[in-house]
Scaffold this motif. Structure first.
Motif, PDB file in Angstrom:
ATOM      1  N   LEU A 176       0.950  -0.909  -0.089  1.00 13.71           N
ATOM      2  CA  LEU A 176      -0.090   0.433   0.093  1.00 13.71           C
ATOM      3  C   LEU A 176       0.826   1.410   0.337  1.00 13.71           C
ATOM      4  CD1 LEU A 176      -2.567  -1.114   2.410  1.00 13.71           C
ATOM      5  CD2 LEU A 176      -2.998  -1.000   0.166  1.00 13.71           C
ATOM      6  N   ARG A 177       2.240   1.151   0.739  1.00 12.79           N
ATOM      7  CA  ARG A 177       2.973   2.751   0.876  1.00 12.79           C
ATOM      8  C   ARG A 177       3.749   2.574  -0.529  1.00 12.79           C
ATOM      9  NH1 ARG A 177       4.247   0.161   5.890  1.00 12.79           N
ATOM     10  NH2 ARG A 177       6.168  -0.440   5.098  1.00 12.79           N
ATOM     11  N   ALA A 178       3.851   1.393  -1.365  1.00 13.07           N
ATOM     12  CA  ALA A 178       4.462   1.426  -2.110  1.00 13.07           C
ATOM     13  C   ALA A 178       3.609   2.103  -3.336  1.00 13.07           C
ATOM     14  CB  ALA A 178       5.872   0.021  -2.795  1.00 13.07           C
ATOM     15  N   TYR A 179       2.323   1.711  -2.851  1.00 15.18           N
ATOM     16  CA  TYR A 179       1.606   2.045  -4.901  1.00 15.18           C
ATOM     17  C   TYR A 179       0.248   2.982  -3.593  1.00 15.18           C
ATOM     18  CZ  TYR A 179       4.499  -0.834  -8.013  1.00 15.18           C
ATOM     19  OH  TYR A 179       5.376  -1.148  -8.596  1.00 15.18           O
ATOM     20  N   ARG A 180       0.924   3.577  -3.193  1.00 15.23           N
ATOM     21  CA  ARG A 180      -0.140   4.707  -2.389  1.00 15.23           C
ATOM     22  C   ARG A 180      -0.786   5.575  -3.929  1.00 15.23           C
ATOM     23  NH1 ARG A 180      -0.493   5.625   2.600  1.00 15.23           N
ATOM     24  NH2 ARG A 180       1.486   5.317   2.550  1.00 15.23           N
ATOM     25  N   GLY A 181      -1.967   5.435  -4.027  1.00 12.85           N
ATOM     26  CA  GLY A 181      -3.427   5.678  -4.623  1.00 12.85           C
ATOM     27  C   GLY A 181      -3.317   4.988  -6.552  1.00 12.85           C
ATOM     28  N   ARG A 182      -2.395   4.164  -6.476  1.00 10.49           N
ATOM     29  CA  ARG A 182      -2.230   3.429  -7.378  1.00 10.49           C
ATOM     30  C   ARG A 182      -2.444   1.947  -7.002  1.00 10.49           C
ATOM     31  NH1 ARG A 182       3.147   3.924  -9.513  1.00 10.49           N
ATOM     32  NH2 ARG A 182       4.073   4.666  -6.966  1.00 10.49           N
ATOM     33  N   ILE A 183      -3.390   1.899  -6.433  1.00 12.98           N
ATOM     34  CA  ILE A 183      -3.850  -0.016  -6.112  1.00 12.98           C
ATOM     35  C   ILE A 183      -5.727   0.266  -6.639  1.00 12.98           C
ATOM     36  CG2 ILE A 183      -4.033  -1.781  -4.538  1.00 12.98           C
ATOM     37  CD1 ILE A 183      -1.620  -1.007  -4.377  1.00 12.98           C
ATOM     38  N   VAL A 184      -5.677  -0.619  -7.395  1.00 10.17           N
ATOM     39  CA  VAL A 184      -7.221  -0.432  -7.431  1.00 10.17           C
ATOM     40  C   VAL A 184      -8.019  -1.953  -7.687  1.00 10.17           C
ATOM     41  CG1 VAL A 184      -7.143  -0.049  -9.943  1.00 10.17           C
ATOM     42  CG2 VAL A 184      -9.517   0.915  -8.907  1.00 10.17           C
ATOM     43  N   ASN A 185      -9.708  -1.548  -7.747  1.00 10.93           N
ATOM     44  CA  ASN A 185     -10.512  -3.188  -7.158  1.00 10.93           C
ATOM     45  C   ASN A 185     -11.964  -3.041  -7.940  1.00 10.93           C
ATOM     46  OD1 ASN A 185     -10.843  -6.128  -6.764  1.00 10.93           O
ATOM     47  ND2 ASN A 185     -11.552  -4.884  -4.325  1.00 10.93           N
ATOM     48  N   VAL A 186     -11.899  -4.378  -8.399  1.00 11.93           N
ATOM     49  CA  VAL A 186     -13.890  -4.026  -8.716  1.00 11.93           C
ATOM     50  C   VAL A 186     -14.307  -4.969  -7.640  1.00 11.93           C
ATOM     51  CG1 VAL A 186     -13.496  -6.052 -10.256  1.00 11.93           C
ATOM     52  CG2 VAL A 186     -15.482  -3.971 -10.103  1.00 11.93           C
ATOM     53  N   HIS A 187     -15.398  -4.959  -7.042  1.00  8.70           N
ATOM     54  CA  HIS A 187     -16.162  -5.368  -6.127  1.00  8.70           C
ATOM     55  C   HIS A 187     -17.550  -5.689  -6.897  1.00  8.70           C
ATOM     56  CE1 HIS A 187     -17.284  -7.526  -2.381  1.00  8.70           C
ATOM     57  NE2 HIS A 187     -18.482  -6.670  -2.407  1.00  8.70           N
ATOM     58  N   PRO A 188     -18.358  -6.915  -6.901  1.00  9.79           N
ATOM     59  CA  PRO A 188     -19.209  -7.626  -7.303  1.00  9.79           C
ATOM     60  C   PRO A 188     -20.433  -6.985  -6.825  1.00  9.79           C
ATOM     61  CG  PRO A 188     -18.468  -8.864  -6.438  1.00  9.79           C
ATOM     62  CD  PRO A 188     -17.540  -7.735  -5.536  1.00  9.79           C
ATOM     63  N   SER A 189     -20.276  -5.855  -6.504  1.00 10.59           N
ATOM     64  CA  SER A 189     -21.772  -4.961  -6.011  1.00 10.59           C
ATOM     65  C   SER A 189     -21.959  -3.669  -5.474  1.00 10.59           C
ATOM     66  CB  SER A 189     -22.447  -5.471  -4.276  1.00 10.59           C
ATOM     67  OG  SER A 189     -21.459  -5.570  -3.317  1.00 10.59           O
ATOM     68  N   LEU A 190     -22.227  -2.948  -5.454  1.00 12.42           N
ATOM     69  CA  LEU A 190     -22.750  -1.681  -4.617  1.00 12.42           C
ATOM     70  C   LEU A 190     -22.077  -1.154  -3.436  1.00 12.42           C
ATOM     71  CD1 LEU A 190     -26.133  -0.691  -6.505  1.00 12.42           C
ATOM     72  CD2 LEU A 190     -23.688  -0.664  -7.475  1.00 12.42           C
ATOM     73  N   LEU A 191     -20.833  -1.383  -3.422  1.00 14.51           N
ATOM     74  CA  LEU A 191     -20.511  -1.052  -2.053  1.00 14.51           C
ATOM     75  C   LEU A 191     -21.146   0.139  -1.400  1.00 14.51           C
ATOM     76  CD1 LEU A 191     -16.804  -1.997  -2.238  1.00 14.51           C
ATOM     77  CD2 LEU A 191     -18.316  -3.326  -1.262  1.00 14.51           C
ATOM     78  N   PRO A 192     -21.209  -0.114   0.014  1.00 14.81           N
ATOM     79  CA  PRO A 192     -20.646  -0.863   0.951  1.00 14.81           C
ATOM     80  C   PRO A 192     -21.936  -1.993   1.037  1.00 14.81           C
ATOM     81  CG  PRO A 192     -21.957   0.660   1.928  1.00 14.81           C
ATOM     82  CD  PRO A 192     -22.275   1.112   0.827  1.00 14.81           C
ATOM     83  N   ARG A 193     -22.538  -1.954   0.354  1.00 18.65           N
ATOM     84  CA  ARG A 193     -23.777  -3.369   0.418  1.00 18.65           C
ATOM     85  C   ARG A 193     -22.841  -4.539   0.794  1.00 18.65           C
ATOM     86  NH1 ARG A 193     -28.559  -3.395   1.948  1.00 18.65           N
ATOM     87  NH2 ARG A 193     -29.497  -5.134   0.832  1.00 18.65           N
ATOM     88  N   HIS A 194     -23.164  -6.036   0.781  1.00 17.82           N
ATOM     89  CA  HIS A 194     -22.458  -6.631   0.531  1.00 17.82           C
ATOM     90  C   HIS A 194     -20.926  -7.426   0.286  1.00 17.82           C
ATOM     91  CE1 HIS A 194     -26.530  -7.616   0.281  1.00 17.82           C
ATOM     92  NE2 HIS A 194     -26.974  -7.088  -1.042  1.00 17.82           N
TER      93      HIS A 194
END
Length: 189
Positions: A93-111
């Motif tokens: 997280l420190r090495a790539y601060r602000g440059r790590i992205v994810n996709v979650h298969p719901s409309l967070l924060p739900r599920h």
């Protein structure tokens, strides 16, 4: 040209889709695919695409600097989680601060949260009687499914939809929009 590393734990269809999306352009390319499972199908996809891959274990990931060092050695600019199920450690997280992205298969924060991935999420959507679901593209921080939301895309959930129906709709959103959101973020680098 920016270099992307994709972390994946399973089939790798999103990783392959992201690689194909960037293969035709000059902005970025997927240069490395990493997995925490030596039997993950994503590794075969990486071979088929001619993309370097690497496998690591829990001790290496959490108790060493080997992964951030490997990314630096390969000149990686941006990190994408595509079906990667482990919490990202502080050194990455420190090495790539602000440059790590994810996709979650719901409309967070739900599920969202620990243990909520794949079919578990789609079943939860159906069991909750949600009338819509979708994907959330977000930056990664030290909390499962935390981090700033970059985008949400929605689909309706029909009264008779099964978890499999929901999964098909959500995967279609992932394939269409996740690479686009990654490109938007890379454009900001």
């Amino acid at each position: 040209m920016r270099k992307i590393a994709v972390f994946a734990s399973g089939e790798g269809s999103n990783a392959e889709n992201i690689a194909a999306y960037f293969a035709s352009g000059s902005k970025a390319r997927v240069a490395l695919i990493l997995s925490n499972r030596p039997d993950a199908a994503v590794l075969g996809r990486a071979r088929g695409l001619g993309i370097e891959s690497a496998v690591f274990d829990r001790d290496t990931f959490y108790n060493s600097d080997r992964i951030p060092e490997l990314l630096a050695e390969r000149g990686i600019d941006y990190v994408v989680l595509a079906g990667f199920l482990w919490l990202v450690p502080d050194n990455l997280l420190r090495a790539y601060r602000g440059r790590i992205v994810n996709v979650h298969p719901s409309l967070l924060p739900r599920h969202g949260g620990k243990g909520m991935y794949g079919d578990r999420v789609h079943r939860a959507v159906v069991e909750a009687g949600d009338r819509e679901t979708g994907i959330t593209v977000h930056r990664v921080d030290g909390v499962y499914d935390g981090g700033d939301v970059l985008a949400r895309y929605r689909v309706p959930v029909g009264a008779g939809d099964t978890a499999e129906d929901v999964a098909r709709k959500v995967h279609a959103l992932e394939y269409r929009y996740f690479p686009v959101e990654i490109e938007k973020e890379i454009d900001k680098l």
